[in-house]
Design a protein around this motif. Structure first.
Motif, mmCIF file in Angstrom:
data_model
loop_
_atom_site.group_PDB
_atom_site.id
_atom_site.type_symbol
_atom_site.label_atom_id
_atom_site.label_comp_id
_atom_site.label_asym_id
_atom_site.label_seq_id
_atom_site.Cartn_x
_atom_site.Cartn_y
_atom_site.Cartn_z
ATOM 1 N N ARG A 185 0.797 -1.226 0.000
ATOM 2 C CA ARG A 185 0.000 0.000 0.000
ATOM 3 C C ARG A 185 0.828 1.275 0.000
ATOM 4 N NH1 ARG A 185 -1.053 -1.436 5.618
ATOM 5 N NH2 ARG A 185 -0.229 0.153 7.028
ATOM 6 N N ASP A 186 2.055 1.217 0.538
ATOM 7 C CA ASP A 186 2.870 2.435 0.582
ATOM 8 C C ASP A 186 4.322 2.213 0.169
ATOM 9 O OD1 ASP A 186 3.692 0.947 2.722
ATOM 10 O OD2 ASP A 186 3.125 2.392 4.267
ATOM 11 N N LEU A 214 3.387 -0.275 -6.616
ATOM 12 C CA LEU A 214 3.006 -1.673 -6.836
ATOM 13 C C LEU A 214 1.496 -1.868 -6.856
ATOM 14 C CD1 LEU A 214 5.597 -3.725 -4.769
ATOM 15 C CD2 LEU A 214 5.350 -3.642 -7.248
ATOM 16 N N ALA A 215 0.762 -1.039 -6.099
ATOM 17 C CA ALA A 215 -0.692 -1.194 -6.043
ATOM 18 C C ALA A 215 -1.344 -0.977 -7.407
ATOM 19 C CB ALA A 215 -1.283 -0.232 -5.013
ATOM 20 N N GLN A 216 -0.637 -0.328 -8.340
ATOM 21 C CA GLN A 216 -1.186 -0.066 -9.668
ATOM 22 C C GLN A 216 -1.077 -1.272 -10.589
ATOM 23 O OE1 GLN A 216 0.671 3.383 -11.371
ATOM 24 N NE2 GLN A 216 0.512 4.604 -9.498
ATOM 25 N N THR A 243 8.115 -18.310 -3.195
ATOM 26 C CA THR A 243 8.643 -19.001 -2.012
ATOM 27 C C THR A 243 8.963 -17.994 -0.910
ATOM 28 O OG1 THR A 243 9.596 -20.721 -3.416
ATOM 29 C CG2 THR A 243 10.458 -20.534 -1.178
ATOM 30 N N LEU A 244 9.555 -16.879 -1.299
ATOM 31 C CA LEU A 244 9.905 -15.841 -0.335
ATOM 32 C C LEU A 244 8.657 -15.267 0.318
ATOM 33 C CD1 LEU A 244 12.716 -14.799 0.425
ATOM 34 C CD2 LEU A 244 12.330 -12.856 -1.090
ATOM 35 N N TRP A 245 7.606 -15.073 -0.484
ATOM 36 C CA TRP A 245 6.348 -14.530 0.046
ATOM 37 C C TRP A 245 5.774 -15.455 1.109
ATOM 38 C CZ3 TRP A 245 1.285 -15.867 0.694
ATOM 39 C CH2 TRP A 245 0.372 -14.827 0.920
ATOM 40 N N VAL A 302 1.550 -7.663 0.875
ATOM 41 C CA VAL A 302 2.978 -7.996 0.894
ATOM 42 C C VAL A 302 3.437 -8.296 -0.521
ATOM 43 C CG1 VAL A 302 4.733 -9.614 1.718
ATOM 44 C CG2 VAL A 302 2.905 -8.868 3.253
ATOM 45 N N ALA A 303 4.549 -7.722 -0.907
ATOM 46 C CA ALA A 303 5.135 -7.987 -2.227
ATOM 47 C C ALA A 303 6.607 -8.325 -2.054
ATOM 48 C CB ALA A 303 4.995 -6.766 -3.138
ATOM 49 N N CYS A 304 7.087 -9.215 -2.909
ATOM 50 C CA CYS A 304 8.499 -9.554 -2.943
ATOM 51 C C CYS A 304 9.062 -9.099 -4.276
ATOM 52 C CB CYS A 304 8.704 -11.058 -2.761
ATOM 53 S SG CYS A 304 8.189 -11.663 -1.135
ATOM 54 N N MET A 305 10.251 -8.504 -4.246
ATOM 55 C CA MET A 305 10.868 -7.964 -5.442
ATOM 56 C C MET A 305 12.305 -8.477 -5.538
ATOM 57 S SD MET A 305 9.480 -4.014 -5.121
ATOM 58 C CE MET A 305 9.675 -3.668 -6.876
ATOM 59 N N ALA A 306 12.802 -8.576 -6.759
ATOM 60 C CA ALA A 306 14.155 -9.098 -6.950
ATOM 61 C C ALA A 306 14.821 -8.424 -8.142
ATOM 62 C CB ALA A 306 14.135 -10.607 -7.151
ATOM 63 N N ILE A 307 16.132 -8.277 -8.031
ATOM 64 C CA ILE A 307 16.964 -7.864 -9.170
ATOM 65 C C ILE A 307 17.736 -9.104 -9.599
ATOM 66 C CG2 ILE A 307 18.851 -6.403 -9.957
ATOM 67 C CD1 ILE A 307 18.030 -4.334 -7.903
ATOM 68 N N CYS A 308 17.582 -9.471 -10.865
ATOM 69 C CA CYS A 308 18.168 -10.708 -11.371
ATOM 70 C C CYS A 308 19.041 -10.435 -12.589
ATOM 71 C CB CYS A 308 17.074 -11.704 -11.753
ATOM 72 S SG CYS A 308 15.935 -12.111 -10.419
ATOM 73 N N SER A 309 19.875 -11.405 -12.885
ATOM 74 C CA SER A 309 20.643 -11.369 -14.117
ATOM 75 C C SER A 309 19.683 -11.533 -15.296
ATOM 76 C CB SER A 309 21.668 -12.508 -14.109
ATOM 77 O OG SER A 309 22.140 -12.754 -15.416
#
Length: 303
Positions: free
Chosen positions: A13-14, A44-46, A89-91, A68-75
């Motif tokens: 939400r924020d 993210l809410a959008q 899995t992280l969530w 709750v959101a999980c975010m990642a930076i990947c190759s």
């Protein structure tokens, strides 16, 4: 070389960061993507439940459900199915470790920084365990992505200062996935039936008393409210049992308090056994609400 480089958990939400992995990447390009990830977290809410922002050097992936959101930076070499399986899995690990009340009340960034240990463990697993050990889980996520593709953003979309999507994002019309509750039990059905019966009794008595009071006097307004407020509380208890809602414990406690106070106020219009029956049903419903949890994860993605 690792394919999942950085991960964090944020409040939808924020965009408040709740926890993050300790990273050792300090290149200018990586730090730029960290900045873009933080900007995206605020919006993210959008977006729907899954999304990606692929880039030349790195890619950003996110997966959200509830608040709750999980975010990642990947190759760029990291397959989307692996990235989203990791985020899912992280969530589950995070929501199993912290309840919705503590998440909702968090007021400072990285309030759950100790979760970094779990992030590192899951990240290591996905970076170094053979994909063959996670094949079934990856195939399941791949099928989900084919049926409902993730939103695709350009890197520029993650850096819009005013928070408006500039038209590059391809956003599916489907809403973000809902949280699934455990199956309804026989005792749960009984609590629903009794709760609806109590609600109906309160509504009928309240309306009857209101009609009578309008013709006689306004002295009975307290009694009318003592019938109608528990009526609303009973209906809301049914909703809390059937559907997931953040801060359930607080809401359950408030509904139980309203029902108890309302029935105690009606002492004189109801006998002791009637009052005990209504309060007993309220306690039974409260217990059923709190014991019906989120459905356990079907697939642990190999962890």
């Amino acid at each position: 070389m690792s394919m999942i480089l950085f991960a964090c958990v944020v409040r939808v939400r924020d965009g408040l960061p709740l926890s993050a992995s300790t990273d050792f990447h300090h290149s200018r390009e990586f730090l730029e993507f960290r900045r873009r990830l933080k900007t995206l977290a605020l919006r993210l809410a959008q977006y729907p439940g899954r999304g990606s922002a692929p880039g030349r050097d790195f890619s950003i992936h996110f997966s959200s459900s509830g608040d709750v959101a999980c975010m990642a930076i990947c190759s760029p070499r990291c397959p989307a199915a692996m990235a989203f399986c990791f985020l899912e899995t992280l969530w589950w690990e995070f929501t199993a470790s912290y309840d919705t009340t503590s998440i909702g009340l968090a007021s400072r960034p990285y309030a759950f920084l100790e979760f970094d240990g779990i992030i590192q463990k899951v990240k290591w697993h996905f970076n170094y365990v053979s994909p063959m050990q996670m094949q079934s889980s990856l195939e399941k996520v791949q099928e989900e992505l084919e049926l409902q593709p993730a939103a695709v953003l350009t890197v520029e979309d993650t850096d819009v200062a005013n928070g408006a999507v500039n038209g590059h994002a391809q956003m599916p019309s489907e809403p973000a996935p809902h949280l699934r509750m455990e199956p309804v039990t026989a005792l749960g059905v009984l609590s629903l039936v009794l709760n609806i019966m109590c609600a109906a009794l309160n509504l009928i008595r309240g309306i009857h008393l209101a009609e009578h009071s309008l013709q006689v006097a306004h002295e009975e307004i307290g009694n009318i409210l003592a019938f109608l407020i528990p009526f609303v509380a009973c209906i809301f208890q049914c909703y809390l049992y059937l559907f997931y809602s953040p801060a359930r414990r607080t809401k359950v406690a408030l509904m139980l308090l309203f029902i108890c106070l309302g029935n105690l106020y009606l002492h004189g219009l109801r006998n002791l056994w009637q009052i005990l029956f209504h309060i007993g049903v309220a306690f039974l419903s409260s217990h059923q609400i709190l014991t019906r949890q989120l459905q356990e994860k079907q697939s642990d993605c190999g962890v």
